[in-house]
Write an enzyme that holds these catalytic residues in place. Structure first.
Site, PDB file in Angstrom:
ATOM      1  N   SER A 161     -57.756  22.673  13.113  1.00  8.88           N
ATOM      2  CA  SER A 161     -57.079  22.009  14.339  1.00  8.88           C
ATOM      3  C   SER A 161     -56.390  19.931  13.780  1.00  8.88           C
ATOM      4  O   SER A 161     -57.116  19.915  12.924  1.00  8.88           O
ATOM      5  CB  SER A 161     -58.043  21.267  15.281  1.00  8.88           C
ATOM      6  OG  SER A 161     -57.627  20.294  16.150  1.00  8.88           O
ATOM      7  N   TYR A 196     -66.109  17.389  16.155  1.00  3.11           N
ATOM      8  CA  TYR A 196     -64.751  18.766  15.841  1.00  3.11           C
ATOM      9  C   TYR A 196     -63.889  18.183  15.019  1.00  3.11           C
ATOM     10  O   TYR A 196     -64.242  19.249  13.447  1.00  3.11           O
ATOM     11  CB  TYR A 196     -64.172  18.494  17.210  1.00  3.11           C
ATOM     12  CG  TYR A 196     -63.298  20.231  17.538  1.00  3.11           C
ATOM     13  CD1 TYR A 196     -64.450  20.839  16.958  1.00  3.11           C
ATOM     14  CD2 TYR A 196     -62.404  19.867  16.934  1.00  3.11           C
ATOM     15  CE1 TYR A 196     -63.052  22.280  17.491  1.00  3.11           C
ATOM     16  CE2 TYR A 196     -61.169  20.899  17.508  1.00  3.11           C
ATOM     17  CZ  TYR A 196     -61.756  22.065  17.294  1.00  3.11           C
ATOM     18  OH  TYR A 196     -61.314  23.049  17.200  1.00  3.11           O
ATOM     19  N   LYS A 209     -64.026  21.000  11.257  1.00  2.19           N
ATOM     20  CA  LYS A 209     -62.611  21.479  10.951  1.00  2.19           C
ATOM     21  C   LYS A 209     -62.169  21.059   9.649  1.00  2.19           C
ATOM     22  O   LYS A 209     -62.310  22.122   8.737  1.00  2.19           O
ATOM     23  CB  LYS A 209     -61.482  21.396  12.045  1.00  2.19           C
ATOM     24  CG  LYS A 209     -61.956  21.991  13.325  1.00  2.19           C
ATOM     25  CD  LYS A 209     -61.740  23.185  12.948  1.00  2.19           C
ATOM     26  CE  LYS A 209     -61.892  24.465  14.348  1.00  2.19           C
ATOM     27  NZ  LYS A 209     -62.333  26.174  14.203  1.00  2.19           N
TER      28      LYS A 209
END
Length: 324
Positions: free
Chosen positions: A123, A147, A151
């Site tokens: 991402s 997050y 990632k």
């Protein structure tokens, strides 16, 4: 023959990817012999002339990898993840799925012994903080959310296992995907689909940021094309860093709404409300919205020509009137 595994196979990208691969029929010059879709609940199985299985499995469980890899996979699409907002609210859940789940899948691929191609959905949330306003290739990652951090750790694992010859990794940093079908999820970027998806279907939706908010985005159809292309590119072409920024578009919310109105008329825009949401703004304001994805473009990955196309594709494929 090419045997394919898709984690997160019940999600909208996993479903669209499976259908795209079925329609294509081959990958890397070889016929597709089978597709296995995996998610927490058994994923829907698209109609196909080849074997397609839908399995329920928790990738955060260390026993899942060996259970899935009783057969060897030639190409693995690792899409499964806890989305940004949920990972921020529940640190342990995000760590368990986004980091340990990724490690479990990569380790199972390593143990399979056939050096499978692994396409990892990363991402643009890996960027932020002290990075410049315009993101170029090769920058030091500086994620500002759990997050994004998870990632980024997955990207490092992918690089190292590729360097060791355990697998053939390709990590794609996805822009915000709009217009997502279905209902809103816990992603902080969910509103970037909701303010179009719901009004286009006659329902109200709130925009929690200002009209001048700019975002780096791409359409579902384009993401699927780029995921398929990632498996086609020779791994060595990626160079030592197997992760790259996918091409996308930068538009403001106002520009995207204007594009929607040019396609669908003024009625959908009238259903959008403008109430700031303090739990969303701190997350999204840390995102970078201008990129120069020269490596991705040089390798043949593509960007959308316009947001008008995204609106048209949603109306053609994902509007509820088009669903069975």
């Amino acid at each position: 023959m090419t045997n394919i595994l898709i984690t997160g196979g019940g999600g909208f990208i996993g479903q669209k990817l499976a259908k795209g691969l079925i329609a294509r029929g081959s990958l890397r010059g070889a016929p597709i012999s089978g597709i296995t879709l995996v998610d927490l609940a058994p994923p829907p199985v698209p109609e196909a002339d080849i074997p397609v299985a839908g399995l329920a499995a928790d990738i955060s469980d260390p026993a899942t990898g060996p259970a899935l890899f009783t057969t060897s996979f030639d190409v693995i699409y690792h899409l499964a993840a806890v989305v940004s907002g949920a990972a921020e609210l529940d640190f342990d859940l995000g760590l368990r799925v986004n980091l340990m789940g990724t490690l479990n899948i990569l380790d199972a691929a390593r143990q399979s012994g056939n050096t499978p191609i692994v396409v990892y959905a990363s991402s643009v949330a890996v960027h932020g903080g002290e990075e410049p306003e315009i993101i170029t290739d090769g920058l030091e990652l500086n994620p500002q959310t759990s997050y994004g951090t998870q990632k980024a750790m997955g990207e490092l694992l992918l690089n190292d296992m590729t360097r060791k010859g355990f697998l053939d990794g390709r990590g794609l940093r996805l822009p915000t995907v709009s217009i997502r079908p279905g209902r809103a999820n816990a992603a902080a970027s969910s509103f970037m689909s909701g303010i179009f998806r719901e009004p286009l279907q006659g329902e109200p939706s709130n925009c929690p940021v200002g009209a001048d908010f700019a975002i780096w985005h791409t359409a579902p159809r384009t993401v699927v094309q780029n995921l398929i292309h990632a498996a086609e590119v020779e791994g060595a072409a990626f160079g030592p860093n197997r992760n790259l920024n996918l091409p996308g578009r930068t538009d403001t919310v106002a520009e995207m709404i204007a594009a929607m109105s040019r396609v669908a008329g003024p009625e959908p825009e009238a259903l959008i409300t403008w109430n700031r949401e303090p739990e969303i703004e701190p997350i999204v304001m840390g995102w970078r919205n201008h990129y120069r994805p020269e490596k991705g473009l040089a390798l043949g990955f593509t960007a959308d020509e316009s947001f008008e196309n995204s609106v048209r594709w949603f109306l053609e494929e994902d509007h509820r009137d088009k669903q069975p």
